[in-house]
Design a protein around this motif. Structure first.
Motif, PDB file in Angstrom:
ATOM      1  N   SER A   1       0.796  -1.232   0.000  1.00 20.88           N
ATOM      2  CA  SER A   1       0.000   0.000   0.000  1.00 20.88           C
ATOM      3  C   SER A   1       0.826   1.278   0.000  1.00 20.88           C
ATOM      4  N   HIS A   2       2.128   1.192   0.333  1.00 18.88           N
ATOM      5  CA  HIS A   2       2.932   2.407   0.428  1.00 18.88           C
ATOM      6  C   HIS A   2       4.413   2.066   0.556  1.00 18.88           C
TER       7      HIS A   2
ATOM      8  N   TRP B   1       6.101   4.804   7.129  1.00 18.58           N
ATOM      9  CA  TRP B   1       5.856   5.286   5.768  1.00 18.58           C
ATOM     10  C   TRP B   1       6.646   6.557   5.528  1.00 18.58           C
TER      11      TRP B   1
ATOM     12  N   GLN C   1       1.377   5.564  -3.800  1.00 18.57           N
ATOM     13  CA  GLN C   1       1.797   6.748  -3.047  1.00 18.57           C
ATOM     14  C   GLN C   1       0.756   7.857  -3.135  1.00 18.57           C
TER      15      GLN C   1
ATOM     16  N   TRP D   1      -1.928   6.925  -0.810  1.00 21.79           N
ATOM     17  CA  TRP D   1      -1.452   7.021   0.570  1.00 21.79           C
ATOM     18  C   TRP D   1      -1.403   8.477   1.035  1.00 21.79           C
TER      19      TRP D   1
END
Length: 824
Positions: free
Chosen positions: A628-629, A640, A702, A705
């Motif tokens: 997810s990131h 993150w 990104q 996110w």
């Protein structure tokens, strides 16, 4: 003086919306840098300040003849008036209509009421103060002049007296410094026009030294037309006397003394005769112009290839004396204002395309701040642009400060980026720096670029190698285009296509200045067609071994960076930084295309193969387990980061690889080795076949996110804190979907309007609370040039860079579950 009136009126058409805490007034270099603090209040609320926040003497007042009213307009001259024990006047305040600004100009507009005892039916006089520090992308000559303009325009039907003064705090950061002054008179050519100039300097100058970041050498020149009245004397005497009489005495107090010892001030006054108009419907207009210059020679010392050298200002190559320079500058107002207006207008057009109306104001606020950290030096054969790392530590020519600022230079005038890199390349090429990686800076403190012969500069090896390689290819790419529409800067293709093959001169010399449309001193074209190819080859060939040396370091150390600092040194060192590793890998990839510039096919193939291998491993190491990131560090699960170095992948057109737009990017390799295809069995590797150098999936995750973690005032830097860097926010936002980019830019605009910081725009601030400083106080730094990241992408890759990100705005395909009919 019709041209003055026209120029001020043109400036008054500005339509800025944001209300920043501080506005630029006279901002030209690190030492001529005057700002209005507390700018959400009327301009008479505080004294103007140097970029550090130190208040300096700069006051403007107006009065109405026959009235007992005096009106402070700028600064706090009322402080001196309050000391008058028997005043024959009343301090009043005009109606303030607000401030407007663009990239080069700041305007303040007021209404001064008609005294009812004299003019019962007269409308107020409209008075505008306009401060112009012109950004002139087509004229490096003009940009190199360390001077700014202030104009005052009045419009109305009754007379107004104007007063302007400044004090010795402009020439020293030590309030006890002894200063000297004189008034010079000079004629302008054979005309009956002339100028008057206050000249102020330290009695004993301290060459190439600072006190509280202000220069302790150089002479301030404060110039106006010859019909002005003048006076030098104690502030507590001169200001009240003007308030009583509406004029100055044409006298000079010649008792030299300390800056705040019976504070000496240097004043001009002018009477505007407006009451000849017979009707309020046809008010009269008038104006006056001043220039303020800080002349220093030398401007710095530099450990050049020939040894430690006092560097002359670049302007000295074109003007034989200071007087010639100042006369040219004063008379050139019309042209300088026109060039600056052209730049601001184009900037607004391009910024509106971001999707955020407020982005226009954000970049407009940025331009003077970036150039305000620089000084032009050298000669037309070898021009140089020096940069001070303002406020953070004062380092000289810091690579990781140039890097965040470089979108501004690519958009505005790429040759200025070349002039920033030139002293770094020259110094390292001469063998004065012992390390194999790129140096952090040229000297511990500006204006002394004495180098680091011991190799003990701030340790950011992967950071600086990646930065200079990325900037190097960006500069090469900016030279290579076929048509003006494909140029990286709107102004690049203006001028002749003459190429100077002389190996003794810079690939980007200024020996071919031109006169176009009657305007003297314009740059020739930047690159384009065969000229660009020749310039790129000449530039890269001279230092090719350095580029290879830095790349070799990245090959050894960038994929898994050891414990070290990144450019965000305030956050401390960390090993295996995902974002830092990506910068290093992109640097290796950049070298594969730099190698093509000189026709080295072996190096092209070698660096391309390594970078492709590394980016595949980077994806495996750096993306979270759920995909997810990007993680802050390979080994830091649950973390993150803002992956701002992804910006370079798009800027350098790597994201177009494998797409239909690939042929639009500069330096495309034909028939070279294909990227490695990752295994389908690894869930952390992108799907095959891969599109783009960094997989497009990284951009998508990104962007999503950032939308999820964005705070009130923007996008935090990473998971450790809620503070952010506005330059890196801009890098990151430029490569997100349109809606996410708009939201991030709107958050930054909200911060500009509401932050409690009280200095020229900081780049480091809290995204929650009051939007204040997180402890570290950055201010006025040139890194805000990163705000131009989106503007630069609009022009990159022959205008195709943003097209290559269209996939970010495509709707996600939703999986539809199909249930087959079964017998029950």
């Amino acid at each position: 003086m019709r041209w003055l009136i026209f120029a001020v009126v043109a400036g008054s058409t500005l339509a800025s919306k944001l209300t920043p805490p501080v506005l630029p007034l006279i901002v030209r270099n690190p030492y001529l840098s005057t700002w209005l603090g507390d700018a959400r209040q009327p301009p008479w609320h505080e004294w103007p300040m140097f970029w550090t926040g130190e208040r300096i003497g700069f006051s403007i007042m107006a009065s109405v003849p026959g009235s007992d009213k005096v009106y402070p307009l700028l600064g706090r001259p009322q402080d001196s008036l309050s000391l008058d024990t028997h005043p024959e006047y009343n301090v009043s305040f005009p109606e303030y209509l607000g401030a407007q600004f663009d990239a080069s100009t700041t305007n303040f507009t007021y209404l001064i009421p008609a005294p009812q005892s004299l003019f019962k039916s007269k409308k107020p006089v409209e008075l505008t103060l306009s401060f112009l520090s012109p950004i002139t992308p087509t004229s490096t000559l003009r940009q190199s002049i360390p001077a700014s303009y202030m104009t005052v325009q009045v419009k109305g039907s009754f007379n107004i007296n104007l007063y302007v003064d400044l004090n010795g705090q402009w020439v020293s950061g030590n309030r006890g410094s002894q200063i000297m002054w004189e008034l010079a008179h000079q004629q302008l050519g054979k005309s009956d026009k002339g100028l008057k100039t206050w000249q102020i300097r330290r009695e004993t100058e301290l060459l190439l030294s600072e006190e509280r970041d202000q220069a302790e050498w150089g002479t301030l020149h404060f110039t106006g037309p010859s019909d002005l009245r003048y006076e030098a004397g104690t502030s507590g005497i001169v200001r009240p006397r003007f308030a009583r009489t509406g004029t100055l005495q044409n006298e000079i107090d010649d008792e030299f003394r300390g800056i705040m010892e019976d504070e000496p001030i240097f004043a001009f006054s002018k009477s505007f005769k407006l009451n000849s108009s017979t009707s309020d419907s046809t008010p009269a207009t008038d104006s006056v112009m001043f220039s303020i210059a800080l002349i220093q020679n030398p401007v710095a010392q530099f450990a050049a290839a020939r040894g430690l050298t006092f560097m002359r200002p670049l302007w000295a190559s074109w003007f034989s004396s200071v007087r010639d320079l100042l006369d040219f500058h004063y008379l050139d107002y019309d042209t300088a204002a026109s060039l600056a207006t052209n730049y601001s207008a184009q900037l607004a057009i391009d910024a509106y395309k971001s999707g955020s109306d407020d982005y226009v104001d954000i970049v407009a606020l940025t331009a003077r701040q970036v150039m305000g950290a620089t000084v032009f030096a050298g000669t037309p054969d070898d021009p140089i642009l020096f940069m001070k790392e303002i406020s953070s530590n004062g380092n000289f020519q810091t690579i990781d400060v140039i890097f965040p600022s470089f979108p501004f230079f690519l958009y505005t005038n790429p040759r200025w980026l070349a002039y920033l890199l030139e002293p770094l390349i020259e110094h390292m090429l001469s063998g004065q720096y012992p390390n194999k990686y790129a140096m952090h800076d040229l000297g511990y403190h500006f204006p002394n670029a004495t180098g680091h012969a011991d190799g003990r500069d701030e340790y950011m090896p992967v950071e600086e190698c990646g930065n200079i390689l990325i900037m190097g290819l960006a500069l090469v790419n900016s030279l290579i285009y076929d048509t003006g529409a494909a140029a990286g800067s709107v102004w690049s293709n203006l001028g002749s296509s003459h190429f100077d093959p002389n190996p003794a001169t810079s690939a980007f010399s200024l020996n071919n200045l031109e006169t176009r449309d009657g305007v003297f001193g314009l740059d020739d074209s930047w690159g384009g067609s065969t000229k660009g190819l020749k310039q790129a080859k000449k530039w890269v060939t001279k230092s090719y071994r350095l580029w290879k040396q830095w790349t070799s370091y990245l090959i050894e150390f960038s994929l898994r960076p050891h414990f070290q600092l990144s450019t965000d040194d305030f956050a401390g060192p960390l090993q295996l930084q995902t974002n830092l590793a990506l910068k290093g890998i992109l640097g290796i990839k950049a070298m594969s295309q730099i190698s093509e510039t000189v026709g080295n096919k072996e190096d092209v193939k070698h660096y391309k193969n390594i970078s492709e291998t590394y980016v595949t491993k980077w994806y495996e190491y750096g993306i979270s387990r759920d995909g997810s990131h990007a993680k802050l560090a390979y080994h830091w699960y649950g973390s993150w980061t803002t992956l701002y170095n992804l910006y370079a992948d798009t800027l350098l057109c790597f994201h177009l690889e494998g797409t239909s737009s690939a042929a639009s990017s500069p330096n495309q390799q034909n028939g070279q080795q294909k990227p490695l295809t990752p295994s389908d069995s690894n869930p952390h590797e992108p799907a095959s076949p891969k599109t783009g150098f960094v997989p497009h999936n990284v951009y998508k995750i990104q962007s999503t996110w950032y939308d999820a973690v964005r705070q009130t005032y923007g996008l935090p830097l990473d998971s450790r804190h809620l503070y952010t860097k506005s330059d890196w926010e801009s890098f990151a936002a430029a490569v997100t979907s349109r809606s996410v980019r708009r939201d991030i830019l709107q958050s930054v605009a909200k911060w500009v309007n509401e932050t409690t910081t009280d200095r020229p725009l900081t780049d480091l601030y809290e995204t929650e609370g009051t939007g204040g400083w997180p402890g570290t106080h950055f201010m006025a730094r040139p890194v805000t040039g990163g705000h131009f990241a989106f503007l630069t992408l609009e022009k990159a890759c022959g205008g195709k860079a943003m097209d290559g990100l269209a996939f970010l705005d495509e709707p996600e395909e939703k999986e539809v579950e199909v249930i087959e009919n079964v017998e029950l």
